[in-house]
Design an enzyme around this catalytic site. Sequence first.
Site, PDB file in Angstrom:
ATOM      1  CG  ASP A 207      64.015  49.988  76.773  1.00  0.00           C
ATOM      2  OD1 ASP A 207      64.029  50.143  78.010  1.00  0.00           O
ATOM      3  OD2 ASP A 207      62.951  50.028  76.100  1.00  0.00           O
TER       4      ASP A 207
ATOM      5  CG  ASP B  62      60.905  48.321  74.269  1.00  0.00           C
ATOM      6  OD1 ASP B  62      60.721  47.822  75.394  1.00  0.00           O
ATOM      7  OD2 ASP B  62      61.270  49.493  74.084  1.00  0.00           O
TER       8      ASP B  62
ATOM      9  CG  ASN C 107      62.737  47.384  79.220  1.00  0.00           C
ATOM     10  OD1 ASN C 107      62.228  47.736  80.279  1.00  0.00           O
ATOM     11  ND2 ASN C 107      62.136  47.540  78.048  1.00  0.00           N
TER      12      ASN C 107
ATOM     13  CB  THR D  20      59.416  52.557  73.081  1.00  0.00           C
ATOM     14  OG1 THR D  20      60.458  51.709  72.560  1.00  0.00           O
ATOM     15  CG2 THR D  20      58.505  53.020  71.965  1.00  0.00           C
TER      16      THR D  20
ATOM     17  CG  PHE E  95      61.991  51.494  83.744  1.00  0.00           C
ATOM     18  CD1 PHE E  95      62.459  51.364  82.442  1.00  0.00           C
ATOM     19  CD2 PHE E  95      62.783  51.019  84.790  1.00  0.00           C
ATOM     20  CE1 PHE E  95      63.685  50.752  82.177  1.00  0.00           C
ATOM     21  CE2 PHE E  95      64.010  50.412  84.542  1.00  0.00           C
ATOM     22  CZ  PHE E  95      64.466  50.279  83.238  1.00  0.00           C
ATOM     23  CG  ASN E  96      60.993  54.153  79.182  1.00  0.00           C
ATOM     24  OD1 ASN E  96      61.718  53.179  79.366  1.00  0.00           O
ATOM     25  ND2 ASN E  96      59.935  54.112  78.392  1.00  0.00           N
TER      26      ASN E  96
ATOM     27  CG  HIS F 251      54.161  50.262  79.417  1.00  0.00           C
ATOM     28  ND1 HIS F 251      53.390  50.960  80.328  1.00  0.00           N
ATOM     29  CD2 HIS F 251      54.649  49.190  80.090  1.00  0.00           C
ATOM     30  CE1 HIS F 251      53.434  50.346  81.496  1.00  0.00           C
ATOM     31  NE2 HIS F 251      54.189  49.273  81.382  1.00  0.00           N
ATOM     32  CG  ASP F 252      57.606  50.466  74.942  1.00  0.00           C
ATOM     33  OD1 ASP F 252      58.474  49.612  75.172  1.00  0.00           O
ATOM     34  OD2 ASP F 252      57.461  51.477  75.648  1.00  0.00           O
TER      35      ASP F 252
END
Length: 313
Positions: A9, A14, A38, A126, A168-169, A242-243
């Site tokens: 996203d 990402d 996102n 992700t 979040f995800n 993160h991703d």
Amino acid sequence: MKKIILDCDPGHDDAVAIMFAAASSEIDLLGITCVAGNTTLNNATLNALKICSFINKTNINIYAGCNSPIKRKLVTADHVHGKSGLDYEGEDINIQKGYKIQKEHAVDFIIEQCKKSKEKIYLCPTGPLTNIARALTKYPQIANNIEKIIFMGGAAKTIGNITPSAEFNIFVDPTAANIVLKSKIPIVMMGLDVTHKVLVDENVIKDFLSIGNKTSYFFKDLMNFYSKFHKEKYNTNSSPLHDPCVIGYLLNNDLFDLKFLNVIVEEESELTMGKTIVDWLKVTNREANCYVADNVNVKEFFSLLKEKISLLP
Ligand code: RIB
Ligand code: CA
């Protein structure tokens, strides 16, 4: 060579995961599937086209997937990624002429690839797990041809980042997360426990700029915007990447320590919606279903990411 589908996203982190995967000759990137998270699905697919155009990888096919979670209303992260989902200070990227989103829906692409591939495929989500869950629901047999699902999401021992209890995800689509976690497919969870250790600060940006290619400058522009939220909100000078942890694991799983545990997601309580309940001390009789990342070799991770970014234009 590992056959993968990167489901994302984009999203600043990402974007770096896309660069990481696209630059790695160990990876056969079958396609990029986009999901709302996102930002809106339209923005996410547009951003994916821009990122692949920028790194001259327009041979990578991009697919649009689900524009909303399975049950809940879409929640986006404009506060982190901006209105476009990929805001930054700098010239807008021109999408290469003729480079378009594929006609096939991302869910059907995932199903078709898993059905026809001669070797098992890695799914690397992700963003929210909506596309993955929809594919598993529509055609459950694809589970037999999935090597592993390595997802960025959740928080085993650390606090949430969108609510006090949820990452979040998973918060965006908790129903999808439980469908994936119940699938009996080998799953690796790259949660906030490790991604909050992979922190981009001025020194990392300076080190990446020393590569000197245009992608390193793009990385700097993206991180400078992405760090604004973390600076204002948490008064920190670093931001979690993160991703790319998903791709880092795929390239070298020795970078991470994992624990095989039971993970289930809260879908009822509004207070703790989307919390990944990880049976860390094995106090329930729930069967382990997920390899939860607990630690990461940060130095080695960034050196691998830098090595790959240096291979791009
Ligand atoms: O919580 C972090 C996750 O949510 C990352 O994947 C980020 O891109 C957002 O999707
Ligand atoms: Ca993401």
